[in-house]
Design a protein around this motif. Structure first.
Motif, PDB file in Angstrom:
ATOM      1  N   UNK A   1       0.838  -1.205   0.000  1.00  0.00           N
ATOM      2  CA  UNK A   1       0.000   0.000   0.000  1.00  0.00           C
ATOM      3  C   UNK A   1       0.877   1.261   0.000  1.00  0.00           C
ATOM      4  N   UNK A   2       0.257   2.400  -0.137  1.00  0.00           N
ATOM      5  CA  UNK A   2       0.968   3.672  -0.344  1.00  0.00           C
ATOM      6  C   UNK A   2       2.088   3.915   0.669  1.00  0.00           C
ATOM      7  N   UNK A   3       1.760   3.907   1.950  1.00  0.00           N
ATOM      8  CA  UNK A   3       2.746   4.257   2.963  1.00  0.00           C
ATOM      9  C   UNK A   3       3.709   3.105   3.288  1.00  0.00           C
ATOM     10  N   UNK A   4       3.463   1.937   2.712  1.00  0.00           N
ATOM     11  CA  UNK A   4       4.365   0.806   2.916  1.00  0.00           C
ATOM     12  C   UNK A   4       5.481   0.783   1.880  1.00  0.00           C
ATOM     13  N   UNK A   5       5.284   1.502   0.775  1.00  0.00           N
ATOM     14  CA  UNK A   5       6.256   1.461  -0.321  1.00  0.00           C
ATOM     15  C   UNK A   5       7.475   2.327  -0.016  1.00  0.00           C
ATOM     16  N   UNK A   6       8.615   1.867  -0.489  1.00  0.00           N
ATOM     17  CA  UNK A   6       9.860   2.604  -0.277  1.00  0.00           C
ATOM     18  C   UNK A   6       9.818   3.987  -0.906  1.00  0.00           C
ATOM     19  N   UNK A   7       9.169   4.112  -2.051  1.00  0.00           N
ATOM     20  CA  UNK A   7       9.151   5.418  -2.718  1.00  0.00           C
ATOM     21  C   UNK A   7       8.308   6.448  -1.979  1.00  0.00           C
ATOM     22  N   UNK A   8       7.605   6.000  -0.919  1.00  0.00           N
ATOM     23  CA  UNK A   8       6.817   6.937  -0.122  1.00  0.00           C
ATOM     24  C   UNK A   8       7.639   7.547   1.004  1.00  0.00           C
ATOM     25  N   UNK A   9       8.692   6.843   1.454  1.00  0.00           N
ATOM     26  CA  UNK A   9       9.408   7.357   2.635  1.00  0.00           C
ATOM     27  C   UNK A   9      10.935   7.373   2.530  1.00  0.00           C
ATOM     28  N   UNK A  10      11.523   6.616   1.620  1.00  0.00           N
ATOM     29  CA  UNK A  10      12.989   6.624   1.517  1.00  0.00           C
ATOM     30  C   UNK A  10      13.468   8.007   1.076  1.00  0.00           C
ATOM     31  N   UNK A  11      14.472   8.523   1.767  1.00  0.00           N
ATOM     32  CA  UNK A  11      14.968   9.870   1.495  1.00  0.00           C
ATOM     33  C   UNK A  11      16.483   9.919   1.699  1.00  0.00           C
ATOM     34  N   UNK A  12      17.052  11.069   1.463  1.00  0.00           N
ATOM     35  CA  UNK A  12      18.501  11.238   1.613  1.00  0.00           C
ATOM     36  C   UNK A  12      18.866  11.323   3.093  1.00  0.00           C
ATOM     37  N   UNK A  13      20.101  10.987   3.439  1.00  0.00           N
ATOM     38  CA  UNK A  13      20.547  11.137   4.838  1.00  0.00           C
ATOM     39  C   UNK A  13      20.445  12.582   5.316  1.00  0.00           C
ATOM     40  N   UNK A  14      20.689  13.524   4.411  1.00  0.00           N
ATOM     41  CA  UNK A  14      20.623  14.943   4.776  1.00  0.00           C
ATOM     42  C   UNK A  14      19.219  15.322   5.244  1.00  0.00           C
ATOM     43  N   UNK A  15      18.208  14.782   4.572  1.00  0.00           N
ATOM     44  CA  UNK A  15      16.832  15.087   4.952  1.00  0.00           C
ATOM     45  C   UNK A  15      16.509  14.491   6.324  1.00  0.00           C
ATOM     46  N   UNK A  16      17.034  13.312   6.599  1.00  0.00           N
ATOM     47  CA  UNK A  16      16.812  12.682   7.894  1.00  0.00           C
ATOM     48  C   UNK A  16      17.481  13.474   9.010  1.00  0.00           C
TER      49      UNK A  16
END
Length: 226
Positions: free
Chosen positions: A61-76
Motif C-alpha cells: 500500500x501507499x505508505x508501505x512502499x519505499x518510494x513513499x518514505x525513503x529519502x537522503x541522509x541529509x533530509x533525515x
C-alpha cells in the motif's frame, strides 16, 4: 480512507511484520548460545519476514512502499535537528528519521541472518537449513576397524592434499570465527537500533501529539495533528 477523523496509514502486513520481527529477534538473541535448533529457525523466520517486507516495499500500500518514505541522509538529519527544536514537519507515513531506521533494520537483519548461516555452514559442513544426514553418522559409528583405518588413511591424504592447496582445517576455523564475529556484532548493533527506535517513537509521539504505538496496532492516525 478517512473515518471519525482518522485515516488508515499502516496496512495489515506492515503491522504484522512490525510486531513479529521484534519477538523473533529476541528469541534468536536469547538462544544464541544454545545448541538446539530454535536459534536457527528463529533466524530463518526473521530472514523470511525481511524478504517479504522488501517485496512489500515495492508492491504494498501507499505508505508501505519505499518510494513513499525513503529519502537522503541529509533530509533525515534535518528532520532530527528540527525535531530537537520543536519545529519538525509532521508526516502521515514514516518520517525521514524513521525511514532510515527501517533501512538499517532491514539491512542489518539480512547481515545477521546471512552471517549466522555462514558461520553455521562452516561448522556443520552440511548446512541444508540445519538438517544433517543422521544415517551417515550412525553408519560411521558402527563401521568396522578396516573401514576406520581406510577413513583414517583417506583423512591423512585429504589433509595432505589440502595443505598443497593452501587450505586446512584451521582455515575453516578462521572462517567460522570471522562469520561469528560479524554475526555477534550485527546482533549487538540491532539492540542499539531498537533502543534508538524506541526513543524516536517516544519523542515523535510527544512532539506531534500522537500515539505511534497505538497507530501501529490499529493502522490509523488522527488527521488532526499538533
Amino acid at each position: 480512507m478517512i473515518a471519525n477523523n482518522h485515516v488508515q496509514v499502516w496496512d495489515q502486513f506492515v503491522r504484522v511484520f512490525h510486531w513479529s520481527l521484534l519477538p523473533l529477534f529476541f528469541v534468536a538473541y536469547i538462544t544464541g548460545d544454545d545448541k538446539g535448533p530454535l536459534h536457527r529457525y528463529a533466524g530463518y523466520a526473521v530472514l523470511g519476514l525481511v524478504i517479504a517486507r522488501v517485496c512489500w516495499g515495492f508492491l504494498g500500500s501507499k505508505h508501505a512502499r519505499f518510494n513513499d518514505f525513503v529519502c537522503s541522509p541529509a533530509k533525515a538529519l534535518a528532520y532530527i535537528k528540527n525535531l530537537s527544536t520543536g519545529k519538525s514537519v509532521h508526516f502521515m507515513g514514516h518520517n525521514p528519521a524513521a525511514a532510515w531506521m527501517i533501512i538499517l533494520f532491514l539491512a542489518n537483519s539480512i547481515v545477521i541472518c546471512l552471517s549466522g548461516y555462514a558461520a553455521y555452514a562452516t561448522k556443520a559442513e552440511k548446512p541444508s537449513f540445519g538438517f544433517i544426514n543422521t544415517s551417515l553418522i550412525v553408519g560411521n559409528a558402527y563401521a568396522d576397524d578396516d573401514k576406520h583405518d581406510a577413513r583414517k588413511t583417506g583423512k591423512h591424504a585429504k589433509e595432505k592434499e589440502a595443505r598443497k592447496d593452501g587450505h586446512s582445517e584451521k582455515d575453516d576455523d578462521d572462517g567460522d570465527s570471522v562469520w561469528s564475529d560479524i554475526h555477534e556484532s550485527s546482533a549487538q548493533l540491532m539492540l542499539i537500533l531498537i533502543f534508538l527506535h524506541v526513543i524516536g517513537v517516544a519523542v515523535s509521539s510527544k512532539m506531534h501529539n500522537e500515539n505511534l504505538v497505538k497507530a501501529m496496532f490499529t493502522g490509523k492516525k488522527s488527521i488532526h495533528q499538533k
